[in-house]
Design a protein around this motif. Structure first.
Motif, mmCIF file in Angstrom:
data_model
loop_
_atom_site.group_PDB
_atom_site.id
_atom_site.type_symbol
_atom_site.label_atom_id
_atom_site.label_comp_id
_atom_site.label_asym_id
_atom_site.label_seq_id
_atom_site.Cartn_x
_atom_site.Cartn_y
_atom_site.Cartn_z
ATOM 1 N N LEU A 8 0.826 -1.210 0.000
ATOM 2 C CA LEU A 8 0.000 0.000 0.000
ATOM 3 C C LEU A 8 0.860 1.260 0.000
ATOM 4 O O LEU A 8 0.596 2.217 -0.735
ATOM 5 C CB LEU A 8 -0.913 -0.003 1.226
ATOM 6 C CG LEU A 8 -2.206 -0.804 1.143
ATOM 7 C CD1 LEU A 8 -2.922 -0.770 2.492
ATOM 8 C CD2 LEU A 8 -3.115 -0.272 0.055
ATOM 9 N N HIS A 12 0.977 4.057 -2.928
ATOM 10 C CA HIS A 12 0.637 5.456 -2.676
ATOM 11 C C HIS A 12 1.764 6.385 -3.109
ATOM 12 O O HIS A 12 1.534 7.412 -3.766
ATOM 13 C CB HIS A 12 0.331 5.659 -1.189
ATOM 14 C CG HIS A 12 0.007 7.074 -0.841
ATOM 15 N ND1 HIS A 12 0.941 7.939 -0.315
ATOM 16 C CD2 HIS A 12 -1.136 7.799 -0.976
ATOM 17 C CE1 HIS A 12 0.384 9.123 -0.120
ATOM 18 N NE2 HIS A 12 -0.875 9.067 -0.512
ATOM 19 N N ILE A 44 -6.271 6.864 -1.317
ATOM 20 C CA ILE A 44 -6.326 5.502 -1.864
ATOM 21 C C ILE A 44 -7.768 5.070 -2.083
ATOM 22 O O ILE A 44 -8.115 4.499 -3.132
ATOM 23 C CB ILE A 44 -5.593 4.527 -0.919
ATOM 24 C CG1 ILE A 44 -4.092 4.828 -0.903
ATOM 25 C CG2 ILE A 44 -5.833 3.085 -1.341
ATOM 26 C CD1 ILE A 44 -3.311 4.015 0.112
ATOM 27 N N ASP A 54 -2.427 0.552 6.567
ATOM 28 C CA ASP A 54 -3.324 -0.542 6.184
ATOM 29 C C ASP A 54 -4.467 -0.712 7.167
ATOM 30 O O ASP A 54 -5.613 -0.982 6.773
ATOM 31 C CB ASP A 54 -2.526 -1.844 6.073
ATOM 32 C CG ASP A 54 -1.820 -2.199 7.371
ATOM 33 O OD1 ASP A 54 -1.503 -1.271 8.151
ATOM 34 O OD2 ASP A 54 -1.584 -3.398 7.622
ATOM 35 N N ILE A 58 -4.493 -2.304 -7.346
ATOM 36 C CA ILE A 58 -3.272 -1.730 -6.796
ATOM 37 C C ILE A 58 -2.042 -2.366 -7.436
ATOM 38 O O ILE A 58 -1.086 -1.669 -7.815
ATOM 39 C CB ILE A 58 -3.255 -1.902 -5.267
ATOM 40 C CG1 ILE A 58 -4.302 -0.971 -4.638
ATOM 41 C CG2 ILE A 58 -1.871 -1.598 -4.698
ATOM 42 C CD1 ILE A 58 -4.398 -1.076 -3.144
#
Length: 549
Positions: A140, A144, A409, A453, A529
């Protein structure tokens, strides 16, 4: 008499089975037409009243027969034997209907959520999120920084260019307007994701609100939904703007208290005042035969004024300016000779009660999707308060906190899912509202960058819970736990909480579409993602923060 008891039972059972809130169609919502629900409830009430009247007549006839019968003792015993169950069934019926009514009131007018038990409810209801496979913390963070922070880095350049041009355009607008008859335009204010640093999509559109005021000697008076005793649900969160004379209710002038001679003239309140004599108030962009500001006329006036302003300054610039959307007068697009385009929005608003709350005729794509019920009803926008609150909270959070990263996100994932399966009932404003609620629920240290997360999963759980309950409260309206520095008007803080998901209660097809899109987004999160991370060149990536590992 057993027949009477049977009828009462039948009435109670029918009321349970047909009640629209206990057994809604498809187990998702109530009837789509509120008027139809009310009419049917009235018809059922009338039927119940007729049944009760028949039962009372039957009891009265049996009582008369019992008194006139020769077997008085046996009749009296039989009467008592039947009358007691009748009283029992009547009491039970009344209790059942009272409980239904109390439950309905709680369902419609829920109180502001209790944050003490909020986390437990999220864990219970967030079943779909629990079953979803979400990327790990390192993935993640990498996604990002490589895919979304590059968007953020372009914001400053676009914002500087658009701000300078917007100021020049509004200055030209003021010069072409008639200061004695037209509205007076103030300085623009930047709002939305571009100024809150969580923009996740291109094109990078700047949103500005432009406050305006009536010319002297007029002023605005406001009527909001919370100032009335009973307001329709579709008008909650709206208000009306009335144009009045600034001295209309004044009694301070000496001419109000003293009879002036024929040869004396009050220069402020002369009967020969041409503006007042011509009833000029109704000419100031008001709805026909009223003093209420008409949003359609305001938009037309603003579009014409922008066109005149651009014609005056167009020779200074080496690009063209056009309207991006015909139905949105303030949606503009700059086009350079190279083919590059920049879009931005200028929306006229009216300031409410010397606060950072404004009346707005329509929201842009990043805000609430409902439309006003009529052109004299204006929405209340808290966009400036939202920007100030995010800035206020960010100062108290750990360095490089993850709250805006989570929102960025989530906005990216929802936007990509909508591009695959079509638009849903969710907007970026709903997603931002979820983040604002969670900022009040979780302690400050829970927003450290290492919890990216976990907080993203919390936002998904909260969103799923809100969708299942069809209830997402507006963050500012009815929220008494806001810092005083924001200056939210007391009347709005004390108002009943406003449910942003209220349309889902009536619009079943939109609700199904939104739920399907949400569940598809959960299933595709890991794939989206991974796909977008793989297609970003390594040279554009920013090294991972060690705190995130």
């Amino acid at each position: 008499m057993p027949g009477g008891i049977f009828r009462v039972c039948l009435v109670v059972i029918t009321a349970f089975v047909n009640h629209p809130l206990l057994f809604p169609k498809d187990n998702v919502t109530i009837l789509e037409n509120t008027d139809e629900v009310i009419q049917k409830m009235k018809e059922r009430e009338e039927n119940l009243r007729m049944e009760q009247l028949k039962l009372e007549q039957e009891i009265a006839m049996q009582e008369a027969l019992a008194k006139s019968s020769e077997q008085a003792t046996e009749s009296e015993k039989q009467y008592d034997h039947d009358f007691l169950p009748w009283n029992l069934w009547t009491a039970l019926s009344m209790m059942v209907f009272l409980l239904i009514e109390f439950w309905r009131q709680d369902y419609q007018e829920a109180n502001w959520p209790d944050y003490a038990n909020e986390e437990d409810e999220i864990n219970v209801l967030g079943k779909a999120v629990k079953g979803a496979i979400l990327p790990e913390k390192v993935i993640l963070a990498n996604f990002h920084e490589r895919c979304l922070q590059t968007v953020t880095s372009d914001i400053a350049r676009n914002r500087e260019l658009v701000e300078g041009f917007a100021d020049d355009l509004l200055e030209a607008l003021r010069s072409v307007c008639n200061r004695d008859a037209d509205m007076e335009v103030e300085e623009s204010i930047g709002i939305g994701s571009m100024y809150e640093n969580w923009r996740a999509h291109k094109p990078l559109a700047c949103d500005f609100i432009v406050p305006f005021t009536p010319p002297a000697p007029y002023c605005f008076q406001f009527e909001t939904w919370c100032s009335g005793e009973s307001v329709a649900p579709d008008k909650q969160g709206c208000g009306m703007i009335k144009i009045s004379w600034a001295d209309e209710d004044s009694t301070g002038c000496i001419c109000d208290k003293t009879k002036l001679g024929e040869d004396l003239l009050c220069l402020l309140h002369s009967k020969m005042n041409p503006l007042k004599q011509n009833n000029h108030v109704e000419d100031l962009l008001c709805y026909k035969d009223t003093r209420y500001l008409d949003a359609n006329q305001v938009m037309t006036w603003f579009q014409v004024a922008l066109t005149k302003a651009w014609n005056k300054i167009s020779h200074k610039y080496e690009f063209s300016l056009t309207f991006n959307h015909i139905d949105v007068p303030g949606a503009l697009k700059i086009k350079f000779k190279s083919g590059k385009t920049i879009v931005f929005n200028l929306t006229p608003v009216v300031q409410y009660a010397d606060s950072d709350v404004y009346f707005i005729s329509q929201f842009q794509s990043s805000n609430v999707s409902e439309e006003p019920t009529s052109s004299i009803h204006w929405f209340l926008t808290f966009a400036v308060c939202e920007k100030r609150y995010i800035q206020f909270v960010s100062k108290t959070l750990p360095a490089n906190s993850c709250h805006l990263s989570c929102l960025q996100i989530l906005s990216f994932l929802h936007g990509k899912q909508c591009s695959l399966t079509g638009p849903s009932g969710l907007t970026n404003y709903h997603l931002k509202t979820v983040m604002l609620h969670l900022l009040q629920i979780h302690p400050r240290m829970d927003w450290a960058p290492g919890f990216l997360d976990a907080r993203l999963k919390d936002m998904l759980k909260y969103l799923e819970k809100s969708l299942q309950e069809k209830r997402l409260y507006h963050f500012f309206i009815g929220n008494k736990n806001l810092p005083e520095e924001l200056g939210i008007p007391v009347g709005l803080q004390r108002a009943e909480p406003l449910n942003l998901f209220r349309p889902f209660v009536l619009q079943r097809s939109a609700y199904r579409k939104t739920m399907d899109t949400f569940h598809e987004m959960l299933k595709n999160t890991a794939a989206l993602i991974n796909e977008y991370t793989m297609h970003v060149p390594n040279g554009r990536g920013i090294p991972l923060n060690k705190d995130l590992l």
